[in-house]
Scaffold this motif. Sequence first.
Motif, PDB file in Angstrom:
ATOM      1  N   LEU A 131       0.821  -1.205   0.000  1.00 50.75           N
ATOM      2  CA  LEU A 131       0.000   0.000   0.000  1.00 50.75           C
ATOM      3  C   LEU A 131       0.857   1.258   0.000  1.00 50.75           C
ATOM      4  O   LEU A 131       1.973   1.271   0.519  1.00 50.75           O
ATOM      5  CB  LEU A 131      -0.911   0.006   1.230  1.00 50.75           C
ATOM      6  N   LYS A 132       0.303   2.300  -0.581  1.00 50.94           N
ATOM      7  CA  LYS A 132       0.940   3.608  -0.498  1.00 50.94           C
ATOM      8  C   LYS A 132       0.822   4.124   0.933  1.00 50.94           C
ATOM      9  O   LYS A 132      -0.143   3.825   1.640  1.00 50.94           O
ATOM     10  CB  LYS A 132       0.274   4.585  -1.468  1.00 50.94           C
ATOM     11  N   GLN A 133       1.805   4.918   1.338  1.00 48.51           N
ATOM     12  CA  GLN A 133       1.843   5.408   2.714  1.00 48.51           C
ATOM     13  C   GLN A 133       1.251   6.808   2.816  1.00 48.51           C
ATOM     14  O   GLN A 133       1.710   7.725   2.133  1.00 48.51           O
ATOM     15  CB  GLN A 133       3.277   5.412   3.225  1.00 48.51           C
ATOM     16  N   PRO A 134       0.217   6.997   3.633  1.00 48.04           N
ATOM     17  CA  PRO A 134      -0.317   8.347   3.851  1.00 48.04           C
ATOM     18  C   PRO A 134       0.774   9.258   4.407  1.00 48.04           C
ATOM     19  O   PRO A 134       1.441   8.911   5.381  1.00 48.04           O
ATOM     20  CB  PRO A 134      -1.438   8.127   4.875  1.00 48.04           C
ATOM     21  N   SER A 135       0.980  10.415   3.782  1.00 48.19           N
ATOM     22  CA  SER A 135       2.068  11.298   4.189  1.00 48.19           C
ATOM     23  C   SER A 135       1.586  12.678   4.609  1.00 48.19           C
ATOM     24  O   SER A 135       2.103  13.241   5.582  1.00 48.19           O
ATOM     25  CB  SER A 135       3.087  11.438   3.046  1.00 48.19           C
ATOM     26  N   VAL A 136       0.621  13.231   3.875  1.00 48.59           N
ATOM     27  CA  VAL A 136       0.144  14.589   4.128  1.00 48.59           C
ATOM     28  C   VAL A 136      -1.365  14.625   3.936  1.00 48.59           C
ATOM     29  O   VAL A 136      -1.897  13.980   3.027  1.00 48.59           O
ATOM     30  CB  VAL A 136       0.821  15.601   3.172  1.00 48.59           C
ATOM     31  N   ALA A 137      -2.048  15.378   4.800  1.00 48.27           N
ATOM     32  CA  ALA A 137      -3.470  15.660   4.589  1.00 48.27           C
ATOM     33  C   ALA A 137      -3.589  16.958   3.798  1.00 48.27           C
ATOM     34  O   ALA A 137      -2.799  17.883   3.993  1.00 48.27           O
ATOM     35  CB  ALA A 137      -4.200  15.765   5.921  1.00 48.27           C
ATOM     36  N   TRP A 138      -4.574  17.010   2.925  1.00 45.38           N
ATOM     37  CA  TRP A 138      -4.726  18.143   2.002  1.00 45.38           C
ATOM     38  C   TRP A 138      -6.142  18.687   2.119  1.00 45.38           C
ATOM     39  O   TRP A 138      -7.110  17.971   1.842  1.00 45.38           O
ATOM     40  CB  TRP A 138      -4.446  17.668   0.582  1.00 45.38           C
ATOM     41  N   ASN A 161      -5.466  11.397  12.365  1.00 44.18           N
ATOM     42  CA  ASN A 161      -5.408  12.832  12.667  1.00 44.18           C
ATOM     43  C   ASN A 161      -3.989  13.322  12.911  1.00 44.18           C
ATOM     44  O   ASN A 161      -3.785  14.508  13.172  1.00 44.18           O
ATOM     45  CB  ASN A 161      -6.270  13.143  13.899  1.00 44.18           C
ATOM     46  N   SER A 162      -3.003  12.427  12.827  1.00 43.45           N
ATOM     47  CA  SER A 162      -1.623  12.826  13.102  1.00 43.45           C
ATOM     48  C   SER A 162      -0.929  13.396  11.864  1.00 43.45           C
ATOM     49  O   SER A 162       0.176  13.926  11.971  1.00 43.45           O
ATOM     50  CB  SER A 162      -0.830  11.626  13.633  1.00 43.45           C
ATOM     51  N   LEU A 163      -1.554  13.298  10.709  1.00 45.92           N
ATOM     52  CA  LEU A 163      -0.925  13.791   9.490  1.00 45.92           C
ATOM     53  C   LEU A 163      -0.900  15.319   9.473  1.00 45.92           C
ATOM     54  O   LEU A 163      -1.871  15.966   9.886  1.00 45.92           O
ATOM     55  CB  LEU A 163      -1.690  13.293   8.260  1.00 45.92           C
ATOM     56  N   PRO A 164       0.191  15.918   8.993  1.00 44.10           N
ATOM     57  CA  PRO A 164       0.207  17.376   8.830  1.00 44.10           C
ATOM     58  C   PRO A 164      -0.799  17.793   7.770  1.00 44.10           C
ATOM     59  O   PRO A 164      -0.929  17.135   6.736  1.00 44.10           O
ATOM     60  CB  PRO A 164       1.649  17.668   8.392  1.00 44.10           C
ATOM     61  N   VAL A 165      -1.524  18.876   8.020  1.00 42.85           N
ATOM     62  CA  VAL A 165      -2.562  19.334   7.105  1.00 42.85           C
ATOM     63  C   VAL A 165      -2.072  20.564   6.349  1.00 42.85           C
ATOM     64  O   VAL A 165      -1.651  21.546   6.957  1.00 42.85           O
ATOM     65  CB  VAL A 165      -3.864  19.668   7.857  1.00 42.85           C
ATOM     66  N   GLN A 202       6.527  25.009  16.948  1.00 40.32           N
ATOM     67  CA  GLN A 202       5.458  24.119  16.514  1.00 40.32           C
ATOM     68  C   GLN A 202       4.638  24.790  15.416  1.00 40.32           C
ATOM     69  O   GLN A 202       4.248  25.953  15.548  1.00 40.32           O
ATOM     70  CB  GLN A 202       4.541  23.763  17.690  1.00 40.32           C
ATOM     71  N   ALA A 203       4.394  24.068  14.355  1.00 41.92           N
ATOM     72  CA  ALA A 203       3.573  24.593  13.262  1.00 41.92           C
ATOM     73  C   ALA A 203       2.104  24.445  13.631  1.00 41.92           C
ATOM     74  O   ALA A 203       1.645  23.358  13.983  1.00 41.92           O
ATOM     75  CB  ALA A 203       3.864  23.850  11.966  1.00 41.92           C
ATOM     76  N   THR A 204       1.364  25.530  13.566  1.00 40.25           N
ATOM     77  CA  THR A 204      -0.076  25.501  13.850  1.00 40.25           C
ATOM     78  C   THR A 204      -0.914  25.490  12.576  1.00 40.25           C
ATOM     79  O   THR A 204      -2.075  25.093  12.600  1.00 40.25           O
ATOM     80  CB  THR A 204      -0.482  26.715  14.708  1.00 40.25           C
ATOM     81  N   LYS A 205      -0.314  25.904  11.467  1.00 42.70           N
ATOM     82  CA  LYS A 205      -1.031  25.877  10.198  1.00 42.70           C
ATOM     83  C   LYS A 205      -0.032  25.926   9.051  1.00 42.70           C
ATOM     84  O   LYS A 205       0.916  26.701   9.082  1.00 42.70           O
ATOM     85  CB  LYS A 205      -2.007  27.056  10.087  1.00 42.70           C
ATOM     86  N   LEU A 206      -0.271  25.086   8.034  1.00 45.08           N
ATOM     87  CA  LEU A 206       0.528  25.102   6.816  1.00 45.08           C
ATOM     88  C   LEU A 206      -0.399  25.446   5.662  1.00 45.08           C
ATOM     89  O   LEU A 206      -1.467  24.834   5.522  1.00 45.08           O
ATOM     90  CB  LEU A 206       1.188  23.748   6.553  1.00 45.08           C
TER      91      LEU A 206
END
Length: 269
Positions: A131-138, A161-165, A202-206
């Motif tokens: 399987l492909k690995q989930p890396s980033v939420a978009w 929910n741990s993925l960076p958004v 800590q990043a709060t938003k990307l």
Amino acid sequence: MTTGRRVQVAGRGVYGRVVPLKPPKRRGGVRVPQLSRQVWRGIGLLAGLGVLAWSVTAFFAISIITVKAASGGERIAAETRQVVGSVWWRANVLLVDTDAIKTRLLQVDPTLKSVEISRTLPHTLYVAAILKQPSVAWLSGNQLYVLDADGTVIASNPADNSLPVVVDGSNVPVRVGERAASRRFVDFVSQLLPALAARGVQATKLSIAETTLDLTVDTNKGYRLVFDTGREVPDEFVDYDAVMRTIAAQKKVVAEYVDLRIAGKAYYK
């Protein structure tokens, strides 16, 4: 001597019993020619071969599909069963085209990175899937998706929910199976967060605006960082560390942002 025409009077005819005429017989249809023994033998042979072919097909019909995968085994088995059943000859372990099934599975399931298929008599199909690995939420258009390492959308509404958004400010529509970002961008985000955490930030938003070349990161320090995702993460943090040392030496603080998009320089406000 009489010269006139002589007329001979015939006597009354003698008639017997009246016999009624019979209507002609009608044929009962088209006469079917008789088949020869050789023809009947040929028909019997074809019928026997048909029964034999049906029996073999039924005996070697694929009835067991075994999937080896880190997760989603039941889903992959159901997809494989659907692909196999879509064409009748694929459902036979002797006739099944494993390459065609592999190609079709990769098309219908965007979470699959690679698939290997093998078969075992009399009716088992083995599917080994990576399987492909989930890396980033978009986040785009109020809809959350999951990108794998190469930037392809592999799912929507992630449970992790741990993925960076990353928030797409342009709200460009994306679809599962399509590429929303480049592999380089996903790599940049994956390296960025640990580098920030190592500096106590800590990043709060990307977020991105028009393109993925510029990435804005809101931090828990009250200021934003602006990155060029075309540069290497370590190089940009060399500039970040340098400007933060300068600011500290001048006993100043960053009020709004630090712009790290130009190599060897950093602008702040």
